[in-house]
Design a protein around this motif. Structure first.
Motif, short mmCIF file in Angstrom:
data_model
loop_
_atom_site.label_atom_id
_atom_site.label_comp_id
_atom_site.label_asym_id
_atom_site.label_seq_id
_atom_site.Cartn_x
_atom_site.Cartn_y
_atom_site.Cartn_z
N UNK A 185 39.84 38.44 46.71
CA UNK A 185 40.19 38.75 45.37
C UNK A 185 39.59 37.71 44.12
N UNK A 186 39.23 36.58 44.87
CA UNK A 186 38.61 36.10 43.62
C UNK A 186 37.37 36.34 43.93
N UNK A 187 36.57 37.02 45.33
CA UNK A 187 35.03 37.09 44.84
C UNK A 187 35.24 37.89 44.12
N UNK A 188 35.92 39.48 43.63
CA UNK A 188 36.12 39.87 43.25
C UNK A 188 36.23 39.42 41.31
N UNK A 189 37.48 39.05 41.46
CA UNK A 189 37.31 38.14 39.89
C UNK A 189 36.12 37.88 39.42
N UNK A 190 35.68 37.17 40.87
CA UNK A 190 34.37 35.93 40.51
C UNK A 190 33.56 37.37 40.04
N UNK A 191 33.07 38.04 40.52
CA UNK A 191 32.05 38.76 39.99
C UNK A 191 31.95 40.10 38.58
N UNK A 192 33.05 40.68 38.67
CA UNK A 192 33.70 41.25 37.18
C UNK A 192 33.62 40.12 36.57
N UNK A 193 34.16 39.00 36.66
CA UNK A 193 33.91 37.98 35.30
C UNK A 193 32.77 38.08 34.74
N UNK A 194 31.42 37.59 35.70
CA UNK A 194 30.32 37.40 35.51
C UNK A 194 29.66 38.87 34.34
N UNK A 248 31.12 40.97 33.30
CA UNK A 248 32.40 41.02 32.00
C UNK A 248 31.56 40.04 30.96
N UNK A 249 31.32 38.86 31.27
CA UNK A 249 30.82 37.92 30.15
C UNK A 249 29.36 38.17 29.88
N UNK A 250 28.39 38.90 30.84
CA UNK A 250 27.22 39.01 30.59
C UNK A 250 26.86 40.61 29.07
N UNK A 251 27.94 41.47 29.64
CA UNK A 251 28.14 42.70 28.86
C UNK A 251 28.42 41.91 27.30
N UNK A 252 29.24 41.20 27.02
CA UNK A 252 29.82 40.98 26.22
C UNK A 252 28.72 39.97 24.84
N UNK A 253 28.22 39.04 25.79
CA UNK A 253 26.90 38.30 25.17
C UNK A 253 25.69 39.03 24.68
N UNK A 279 34.05 33.72 21.65
CA UNK A 279 34.08 34.13 23.00
C UNK A 279 33.65 33.21 24.04
N UNK A 280 33.25 32.20 24.00
CA UNK A 280 32.65 31.04 24.43
C UNK A 280 34.00 30.23 24.33
N UNK A 281 34.34 29.85 22.74
CA UNK A 281 34.76 29.02 23.73
C UNK A 281 36.75 29.62 23.57
N UNK A 282 36.37 30.84 23.35
CA UNK A 282 37.95 31.89 24.53
C UNK A 282 37.99 31.82 26.25
N UNK A 283 36.27 31.54 26.21
CA UNK A 283 36.70 31.51 28.05
C UNK A 283 36.33 30.45 28.10
#
Length: 278
Positions: free
Chosen positions: A4-13, A15-20, A153-157
């Motif tokens: 779950x941690x790996x999945x959360x990390x990958x989807x987080x990356x 997500x951040x990449x798309x938004x940025x 967004x960066x401050x929120x993250x």
């Protein structure tokens, strides 16, 4: 747990990449990105209301209403159209009221309340991002300036990450136990310290804005972002759900990812216009 941690990390990356990338590429990717965001968040919200049988809301029509508000705000903020561009959205509001005469809802007031709650809670603050993204220069020229939106967004993250790490390690005193039992004061101040520290990076790369304004901006994002998170937690408790959805693997729904933004955007808008652009 590890999976779950790996999945959360990958989807987080991702997500951040798309938004940025959507923010910094150009104004058109900004338009596309947040048009999608406002529709998906509204769709999720109205879906939760319908699932709990609190009202029978047409998500297609009302998601289009939120999209109309965002696009209108974009065209206005970018200087493409005057304030008359908002007239179609005002027509949407009028139609919502008139349609209640024919909807035959069991409780029309509750039905309209949920419709406009979605518009005010989700569509309006996302539309306000346009006023941050398109500042007016002293000479009256409107430019796409994504730095402030990206900083928001960066401050929120950073705040979310710092608050989580410090809260897990040292959290003892509950911040708002009735609404969010896992949040702690230690986590809040930990996130605040991490976020303010990160503001000096922005002051280095964007020196035309003084460091103390970057510090102030980061602080208001933490405070109002935390309130935004708690407000969404309050709504989820009211609707008796744990997450707003399961669309983003390991992260819940879209509202779970953008809840802090929905109040922080107002704070950033006021701060920028009162102190930075004044």
């Amino acid at each position: 747990m590890k999976k779950n941690f790996i999945l959360r990390t990958l989807t987080g990356i991702v997500y951040v990449g798309l938004i940025t990338s959507g923010i910094i590429a150009n104004s058109y990717t900004f338009l596309v990105l947040f048009s999608i965001v406002v529709v998906l968040c509204l769709w999720e919200f109205y879906g939760l209301v319908n699932a709990q049988k609190r009202a029978r809301i047409n998500p297609w029509y009302n998601c289009f209403g939120g999209l109309l508000l965002f696009v209108s705000a974009y065209l206005y903020a970018a200087g493409i159209f005057s304030h008359y561009i908002f007239f179609p959205y005002l027509l949407y509001i009028v139609i919502v009221f008139i349609s209640e005469l024919y909807e035959k809802q069991q409780d029309p007031i509750t039905h309209m309340s949920y419709i406009f709650l979605g518009q005010c809670y989700i569509a309006l603050p996302i539309a306000m991002l346009n006023l941050i993204a398109f500042p007016v220069t002293p000479t009256g020229v409107i430019l796409y300036y994504p730095v402030m939106v990206l900083a928001l967004f960066i401050f929120i993250w950073i705040n979310d990450t710092g608050a989580y790490l410090v809260g897990v390690l040292f959290g003892r005193h509950r911040l708002f136990e009735r609404i969010s039992p896992k949040k702690s004061w230690e986590g809040f101040f930990g996130g605040l310290v991490f976020t303010i520290a990160s503001s000096f990076i922005f002051s280095y790369f964007v020196p035309e804005i003084p460091y103390y304004h970057w510090m102030g901006l980061s602080a208001v994002v933490v405070i109002f972002g935390t309130w935004g998170d708690l407000v969404e937690s309050l709504m989820k408790r009211t609707l008796e759900v744990k997450d707003s959805g399961n669309t983003i693997p390991g992260h819940g729904g879209f509202l779970d990812r953008f809840d802090s933004l929905l109040l922080a955007v107002y704070a950033v808008l006021f701060y920028v216009h009162l102190f930075i652009q004044n």
